[in-house]
Structure formats: structure tokens, C-alpha cells
Design an enzyme around this catalytic site. Structure first.
Site, PDB file in Angstrom:
ATOM      1  N   ASP A 199       0.905  -1.142   0.000  1.00 11.93           N
ATOM      2  CA  ASP A 199       0.000   0.000   0.000  1.00 11.93           C
ATOM      3  C   ASP A 199       0.945   1.192   0.000  1.00 11.93           C
ATOM      4  O   ASP A 199       1.628   1.442   0.999  1.00 11.93           O
ATOM      5  CB  ASP A 199      -0.875   0.006   1.253  1.00 11.93           C
ATOM      6  CG  ASP A 199      -1.830   1.193   1.253  1.00 11.93           C
ATOM      7  OD1 ASP A 199      -1.409   2.299   0.855  1.00 11.93           O
ATOM      8  OD2 ASP A 199      -2.993   1.024   1.640  1.00 11.93           O
ATOM      9  N   HIS A 200       1.016   1.917  -1.103  1.00  8.88           N
ATOM     10  CA  HIS A 200       2.107   2.890  -1.214  1.00  8.88           C
ATOM     11  C   HIS A 200       1.991   4.017  -0.186  1.00  8.88           C
ATOM     12  O   HIS A 200       2.961   4.700   0.097  1.00  8.88           O
ATOM     13  CB  HIS A 200       2.271   3.403  -2.649  1.00  8.88           C
ATOM     14  CG  HIS A 200       1.267   4.437  -3.052  1.00  8.88           C
ATOM     15  ND1 HIS A 200      -0.007   4.135  -3.425  1.00  8.88           N
ATOM     16  CD2 HIS A 200       1.360   5.794  -3.139  1.00  8.88           C
ATOM     17  CE1 HIS A 200      -0.659   5.249  -3.728  1.00  8.88           C
ATOM     18  NE2 HIS A 200       0.143   6.263  -3.573  1.00  8.88           N
ATOM     19  N   HIS A 262      -5.757   2.863   1.530  1.00 10.21           N
ATOM     20  CA  HIS A 262      -5.007   4.032   2.001  1.00 10.21           C
ATOM     21  C   HIS A 262      -5.650   4.668   3.250  1.00 10.21           C
ATOM     22  O   HIS A 262      -4.972   4.965   4.231  1.00 10.21           O
ATOM     23  CB  HIS A 262      -4.889   5.094   0.906  1.00 10.21           C
ATOM     24  CG  HIS A 262      -4.333   4.572  -0.396  1.00 10.21           C
ATOM     25  ND1 HIS A 262      -3.410   3.555  -0.455  1.00 10.21           N
ATOM     26  CD2 HIS A 262      -4.568   4.927  -1.686  1.00 10.21           C
ATOM     27  CE1 HIS A 262      -3.105   3.315  -1.734  1.00 10.21           C
ATOM     28  NE2 HIS A 262      -3.799   4.128  -2.484  1.00 10.21           N
TER      29      HIS A 262
END
Ligand code: BG6
Length: 511
Positions: A199-200, A262
Site C-alpha cells: 500500500d504505497h 489508504h
């Protein structure tokens, strides 16, 4: 996190790039599935190039691109070389090692050829049998590729190697059930300890700074709870529309695309208990514990706690932009949401009774991700209401992007004879405190995957819990349980989202 967590503290003293000073991973070959695609070109190769430029890649390193596109080694090398600036001699040297395998993902021949390329790299480049596989294909192929890798013995390190890891991009399933099916497929091929779900947002420096702010300071944590906090707000606002991703977005929508991953990650870090140790298990255990405390909405109650919206035509940054339904690859009668606002409850000792409002949307007035904690008012204001009209509740704003920083808002006396009060702000700016460039989220995460630090990656139970929270809302919307509202592009979302807070006598803090 062990090696990387220390970096921010050192960065202020030395105005370089933070990854100039982190350790090098061991020799390895990285295999990118989906190598001719958008993510590889836009994120992975530039992040690798930056790592290479900063000496954060070993000399014995190579990327093997795998995709259906009929490219040869030179085509892939050209694309890879283009991912860095003109003066990137270190990266260009590495790129000479890169290889490309064209083929169908379901075809054994593709994996036979991949295997012999990997053996060859071990021989010629010295990649030492260590493997990092990256799934950047369409999600339907994640399970297929993992199974084929296992079938060809690639789920284990090659001769002399110590690791074979699998990095999995989002979306991780479309709902809880499909995420569990995917998990079963992956677990047939790889151990959970080999799987790195990206999950960036977890790679963003300021998301990690939430942990520093909370757990490295004694002034914030004592008030970070229901005794002092009135409400929490998390905003993930984007100025962009769906761009050229209409086809994907039609199936996803904002709830799956941003909230399930996010937003839930930011929420978990903001509200979780302090771990005994800031390591992979400590942090991830606490995140899951927190997500378990988020009250799972009843399908029937979704109308009262969630708002979905879709942008119409409008103006963003002075430019006229089309409605979502007029975007490329979007159905003219689409009901996909480009905006979500929700009121969540966290039932534990720390947060019981404190509403957590979250929202995300495309085509909002600006790109801004922010966490706001609004504190309770003083029990008795001795100054009189007239003099305190410009006094707002004390708040802490953690600006995750852009313009990263923290702002504390409190009341002060306005100079003059009257005892007038007004809110003022005290600002901490990341850029000012720590000049020098910060690693992009993908740089950080790729580096962590190479050195085998899973702290910032998402564990299977986190994914499942996040879907558990989101699933009833998807169900309600699929049954048309609450209306799709509209907002003009360039505004802060539908009026109904304001009502969600107005009902509680509160307002959104627009970043
Ligand atoms: C991605 C979503 O995960 O995150 C995109 O698929 C979104 O739709 C992007 O635009 C936002 O990332 P960032 O880092 O720009 O906030």
C-alpha cells in the site's frame, strides 16, 4: 523499519538524499510481471533508478521484465534507461544486465524461459539465487502467476540464495470473499512471510511520521484519546479525475480504490495503541487490533453513515473539466462513486464515543491528504462569547501531502484593549526542517522488500479486516441502498457530506 526508521533524524544534518545513507540489499534479481505496463513505467522503474543512483542497489542486480508485449531485451532496457535522468551513469550500468521475457502468464513455456534467464543472471551477474517477484499485472492474474512460479520451483530461492519474495500490488481483491480466494491461491504457492502486499501510502514519509509524532513525544499522546479529542477527520483529496483509468475505475470506485486501503492504513496508524516494539509484528498487530475495534456498519444503517458522490463537469485549477460520465471508458449512466464520506466509530477504551469522519474524492479543489484531530472546547470560557467569535477548537493537523508538516491550532489574545480571542497556528514544515530530497514511497518500499523488512507491508489479517468494514457499504450500494449524490468538479464534494457532520453540529476542515 529498523534500518529505515532512523533515516529522518539524520536527514537534517546532511542535505543529500536520504537513501544515500541506507544499507545496500544483498545481490538479487527482481522479476516484474506486467513489465510493459503503466505502473512499471510510472512508478517501479523510476523508483529503482533513484535507488540505483543513490547507491542503494547492489552491483549484482538485475530486473527481468515479463509481459505479453513482444519486446526484446533491448526494448526493455531502453524503457528502463529512460526512467532516470541523463546523468545517471550508475543506473545505466545496471540496466545493461536487464532482461525481458515475452509470453503468456498462464503458459509453462514463459516460466521455463524465465527460469533459465534467472539461472543465467546468477552465473553472469552474480544475483546469487535471491529473487524478488513483483506482481504489477491486472489483479486477475496474481493467483495464476503465483501458482505458475511455485509450479516451476520459483517460490524458493535459486542455488545459493536465501530468499524468494512476492510483492503484490493493490487492489487486493474486490471484497472480503475475493480477497480470501486470492489469499488461498497465494498461500498455496508462497508462505505468508514471503508475501509483501504493497500500500504505497505506508511508504510515505509523513504517514510514518504519525508514529513519530505520537510515540516519540510526551506532549501529544496524553491528549490523544476520548478524554480530550472531540472528533477525528481524515481527508484524502485529489485534484485529478480518473485520467485514462476509466475502465479500471468503473469496477473499483473510490471506496475500493482509496478507502479500503489508504484511508484504513492512515486511520489505523492515527488511532492504534503504542506497540511495545516498532517492528513488523509490533506495528501490524496494533493496526489489526485497531481495525477490529472499528464498528462494522449494518447494511441498513449505511444511508446514515456513508455518502457516495460522483463528479459532474466543473472547473479545477482554472480549467474546465468534464463530468465523470463523460470520461473515456466510463458508462454514460455510470453509478460508480468518485467520492466517499463516512462516519465511523471505534469502540475501544481510547476512542469510544469519538466520531471518526473520513472522506476521499477525485476532482476536489486540491490534492491534499490530511489527518485532523479536533479537541474538546474548554469546559468554561470565562471571556464571553462575543470576544471569542474567532476562536475555534484546538486542533492538530497532520499534513501528509503535499506541503508535509504538522500544524497546531490554538487560541491567542488579539493585541488591543479588549480581551478578544482568535485562533492562531504553529507550523512545522518537513521541507524546512529537513532540506534535501525525500525518497518516493515506492523507493522506500522496494528497498524494504529487498532487505526483507515487512513492517510497512500489509498483512493478510489487515486486508481482511479492512474489507470487513467496507463490505456492508459495498453491499448497500449494490442494492441501491443509498442515493448517488452529485458534486461539481472543483468543489469539496456533495452537500450531503456536509450534512453528515452538520447533524452532529460539526464541520469538515477543508485542507
Ligand atoms: C492509487 C489509486 O492507489 O492512489 C489512485 O489507485 C490514486 O486512484 C492514487 O490516484 C493516489 O496516490 P497519491 O500518492 O497520489 O496520493
Amino acid at each position: 523499519m529498523t534500518s529505515t526508521a532512523a533515516a529522518p533524524a539524520r536527514r537534517g544534518q546532511n542535505h543529500g538524499h536520504e537513501l544515500d545513507r541506507v544499507g545496500k540489499p544483498p545481490p538479487l534479481a527482481m522479476v516484474v510481471f506486467g513489465a510493459s505496463g503503466d505502473l512499471t513505467a510510472r512508478k517501479l522503474l523510476p523508483a529503482l533508478a533513484a535507488l540505483g543512483e543513490h547507491g542503494a542497489l547492489p552491483d549484482e542486480f538485475a530486473v527481468v521484465g515479463v509481459a505479453r508485449t513482444e519486446w526484446g531485451d533491448d526494448d526493455f532496457r531502453r524503457v528502463a534507461a529512460g526512467a532516470a535522468g541523463d546523468h545517471s551513469s550508475r543506473w545505466r550500468k545496471l540496466v545493461d544486465n536487464f532482461r525481458y521475457v515475452a509470453g503468456e502468464y498462464g503458459h509453462p513455456d514463459t516460466f521455463d524461459r524465465l527460469k533459465s534467464v534467472l539461472d543465467d543472471l546468477d552465473d553472469k551477474v552474480g544475483t546469487s539465487g535471491n529473487r524478488l517477484y513483483y506482481l504489477a499485472t491486472i489483479p486477475d492474474l496474481f493467483g495464476v502467476v503465483a501458482e505458475a512460479l511455485a509450479h516451476h520451483g520459483c517460490n524458493k530461492p535459486g542455488a545459493g540464495g536465501t530468499f524468494a519474495r512476492l510483492v503484490v500490488e493493490k487492489p487486493y481483491g474486490d471484497d472480503l470473499e475475493s480477497a480470501q480466494v486470492l489469499d488461498r491461491q497465494l498461500h498455496k504457492a508462497f508462505e505468508e512471510s514471503q508475501i509483501y502486499r504493497i500500500d504505497h501510502y505506508m511508504g510515505k514519509e509523513t504517514v510514518q511520521n504519525v508514529l513519530a509524532l505520537r510515540f516519540a513525544n510526551s506532549v501529544f499522546e496524553p491528549v490523544w484519546n476520548r478524554r480530550y479529542v472531540d472528533n477525528v477527520q481524515i481527508t484524502v483529496a485529489e485534484e485529478l479525475g480518473v485520467e485514462h483509468r476509466g475502465g479500471f475505475y468503473e469496477r473499483a470506485g473510490a471506496l475500493r480504490d482509496i478507502v479500503q486501503n489508504h484511508v484504513m492504513q492512515v486511520l489505523a496508524l492515527t488511532l492504534m495503541e503504542p506497540p511495545a516494539l516498532m517492528d513488523a509484528q509490533g506495528i501490524r498487530d496494533e493496526k489489526v487490533k485497531l481495525l477490529r475495534a472499528v464498528v462494522v456498519p449494518e447494511v441498513e444503517a449505511v444511508t446514515t453513515m456513508a455518502v457516495r458522490g460522483q463528479y459532474g463537469a466543473g472547473t479545477v485549477g482554472g480549467q474546465g473539466v468534464p463530468a465523470y460520465r463523460d470520461e473515456q471508458d466510463v458508462a454514460p449512466d455510470s453509478t460508480t462513486e468518485t467520492y466517499v464520506a463516512m462516519k465511523l466509530a471505534v469502540e475501544n477504551w481510547r476512542w469510544a464515543g469519538v466520531p471518526v469522519y473520513v472522506r476521499t474524492g477525485k476532482r476536489l479543489p486540491k490534492r491534499a491528504t490530511e489527518v485532523a484531530l479536533e479537541f474538546q472546547r474548554v469546559p468554561h470560557l470565562a471571556f464571553g462569547q462575543r470576544l471569542a467569535r474567532e476562536l475555534h477548537a484546538n486542533s492538530i493537523f497532520v499534513r501528509i501531502q503535499p506541503d508535509e508538516g504538522v500544524r497546531l491550532v490554538f487560541g491567542a489574545k488579539v493585541p488591543g484593549e479588549e480581551f478578544r480571542l482568535r485562533s492562531v497556528g504553529m507550523d512545522f514544515s518537513y521541507a524546512q526542517a529537513f532540506p534535501g530530497s525525500t525518497a518516493d514511497a515506492y523507493e522506500r518500499l522496494l528497498h524494504d522488500a529487498m532487505i526483507g523488512d515487512p513492517t510497512l507491508f500489509i498483512r493478510t489479517d489487515e486486508v481482511a479486516q479492512a474489507w470487513t468494514i467496507v463490505d456492508p457499504i459495498l453491499d448497500a450500494w449494490a442494492e441501491d441502498g443509498s442515493p448517488l449524490t452529485r458534486y461539481a468538479a472543483g468543489t469539496w464534494g456533495p452537500h450531503e457530506a456536509d450534512l453528515l457532520l452538520a447533524r452532529d453540529l460539526r464541520e469538515w476542515h477543508d485542507p
